[in-house]
Design a protein around this motif. Structure first.
Motif: not given
Length: 564
Positions: A452-473
């Motif tokens: 999840l950390t890698s995905l957060e960084q990767e999407m920030e770098e590619l400008g696709k922050v909105g692609f993955l919306n994840y929620r932890l409960f």
């Protein structure tokens, strides 16, 4: 109701055809044995229970033909691959294979009960007519002697007055195989209940292999030819409707009506089950061959909450996202195979699984890998096999819901997304993913924290922050955890997981979540994927029906659940 029909019309049609065929076969066979001249004399002894027994037997043959097909997993995976360009409605039917398997099993139980009850009446009437001395037609038909049996003229399987029903049951092929099949069926059905499968998987696994005795018994059940009818030649010589009333004069030379001749039916059950059995045997041979190929364990990781990660290699192994494999450890049990979802991505040069301690077998496996100075246990792998999660990239919007270790198929999907971003895959149809992970304890989140950390960084770098919306409960928490989280809420990362996304306490409000998704994607096709308990599946299925529009041009939610 309208949304439910939109989502399930093909399943309803399929079940209606299956039920219709059962009704048709039962009614057709019942009328045949109730009206046919060939069984006129047999009905004089048995009455309508003859038709009930034979009609239920035909339905048993039909459903026994179907029972093995839904568990031919290699066949289903092949069909899933060949149907990749078929409509979504057709592909989804393959995900209900175990549900259909259970329905067919229930139908077999129903017709088995009808068949047994009918034959209990039949044997009682056979016995009473054999013991009768009133000179009735039934007693005359039952008194055809053992000597006449050689000429094929006997009708009642009970040849002597002192012969008991129990003796015939346990000495005839039909009776003995019937008892064996019934015992096997009872054990298989009772051990397949949800409680036993979850708590005592070994009991379910071993007793379910009694199907071998059921299939063998069914194949030879009719060899004895106990149910008999009048021969064609005998009917031509003296039609039963004309000659039955003259039964007292059958032996007179002046009477045109002769004593009727009878013959048993050749066995038919094997004709129904032969093709499925051959197909299933081929399936098992293929799976045995694959399981014997060497598996190399390249990495072993022990995660918190007693979860074992195994990374492996195997020659010729090829997978898709969301698929699962069967795993066997001969040193623990040479016969037990347990299903585990693959947590690796197809783009990786290994395949991996995460195993949580949830029974004797998994605990013994984890214990074996925890022993530092012992050789690594040998692992055998069968698969991979397809699941509903394979279709995740066929949807514009995907909702992934994992409960505890049920997150594993979505780990594979999220990893694959990371690789697709790395390779700038422009063929990715999916535009948005909503990911919900529900856990009882905080340690579980560390299983895929790095991912999840890698995905957060990767999407920030590619400008696709909105692609993955994840929620932890987090559902298992106390006041200390909540207080600590509240004091550190303003920090950039979550105090529980170390991720930027804050952990929520409690369970998701699914109506609010689905309403938000429907509003954000008013014209999209949304695939909802779950790997979790039945209660959660019920809630999500209801939400899918409630928030799907009757207008096919607007938002549609399609529910998919992992089944092993």
């Amino acid at each position: 109701m309208g949304n439910w029909v939109v989502n399930h019309w093909f399943s309803v049609l399929f079940l209606a055809v299956w039920l219709g065929l059962n009704v048709f076969l039962f009614v057709d066979a019942f009328l045949k044995y109730e009206k046919a001249d060939r069984y006129y004399y047999t009905r004089k002894i048995l009455g309508s229970t003859l038709a009930c027994a034979r009609a239920s037997a035909l339905c048993l043959n039909f459903n026994s033909m179907l029972i093995l097909l839904p568990v031919c997993r290699s066949l289903l995976s092949f069909l899933r691959g060949t149907c990749s360009f078929c409509s979504r409605t057709l592909r989804k039917q393959l995900d209900h294979n175990l549900t259909f398997h259970k329905l067919v099993a229930y139908m077999i139980c129903l017709h088995t009960a009808i068949h047994i009850i009918a034959h209990l009446f039949n044997f009682d009437r056979y016995s009473r007519s054999r013991q009768a001395t009133d000179g009735s037609l039934a007693s005359i038909l039952s008194s055809l002697s053992h000597d006449e049996k050689k000429g094929g003229s006997w009708l009642n399987p009970i040849q002597f007055r002192n012969t008991t029903v129990e003796y015939v049951t346990f000495t005839s092929i039909a009776g003995l195989t019937g008892v064996i099949m019934t015992i096997a069926l009872i054990l298989m059905v009772t051990s397949a209940t949800e409680f036993i499968r979850r708590s005592y998987f070994e009991v379910f696994w071993y007793t379910h292999h009694l199907f071998i005795f059921y299939i063998l018994g069914l194949g030879i059940h009719g060899i004895g030819g106990i149910v008999r009818g009048q021969t064609e030649e005998s009917i031509n010589e003296g039609h039963p409707h004309k000659c039955a009333e003259y039964f007292e004069m059958w032996d007179d030379h002046d009477c045109r009506c002769r004593r009727p001749e009878f013959e048993g039916q050749p066995p038919e059950s094997w004709k129904w089950i032969l093709a499925p059995v051959i197909l299933y045997i081929c399936e098992r041979i293929l799976r045995f061959y694959r399981s014997q190929q060497k598996v190399v364990i390249t990495k072993v990781v022990m995660h918190p909450s007693k979860v074992l990660e195994l990374q492996m290699n195997k020659r010729g192994f090829s997978m898709e996202v969301g698929q699962y494999i069967f795993v066997n450890c001969p040193s623990i049990s040479p016969l037990e195979w347990h299903p585990f979802t693959l947590t690796s991505a197809p783009e990786e040069d290994f395949f991996s699984i995460h195993i949580r301690a949830a029974g004797d077998w998994t605990e013994n496996l984890i214990r074996a890998f925890e022993q530092q100075y012992s050789p690594i246990p040998r692992i055998e792998v069968d698969g991979p096999f397809g699941t509903a999660s394979e279709d995740v990239f066929q949807y514009e919007v995907a909702v992934l819901v994992g409960a505890g270790i049920g997150v594993t198929p979505f780990a594979s999907i999220l990893k694959s997304i990371w690789y697709k971003f790395q390779c700038a895959d422009h063929n990715l149809k999916t535009k948005k993913i909503y990911f919900y992970w529900i856990c009882r304890e905080t340690g579980a989140f560390s299983w895929f924290n790095d991912l999840l950390t890698s995905l957060e960084q990767e999407m920030e770098e590619l400008g696709k922050v909105g692609f993955l919306n994840y929620r932890l409960f987090l559902t298992g928490w106390d006041s200390n955890i909540v207080g600590h989280a509240a004091l550190n809420f303003d920090k950039a990362t979550d105090i529980v997981t170390g991720l930027k996304q804050k952990t929520s306490f409690g369970r998701p409000m699914w109506d609010n979540e689905f309403s938000t998704i429907a509003t954000s994607h008013p014209k999209s096709v949304v695939g909802v994927f779950l790997c979790g308990p039945r209660t959660l599946a019920k809630s999500l299925r209801k939400c899918c029906h409630r928030y799907s529009s009757l207008d096919p041009r607007k938002v549609q939610f399609y529910f998919n659940k992992e089944n092993f």
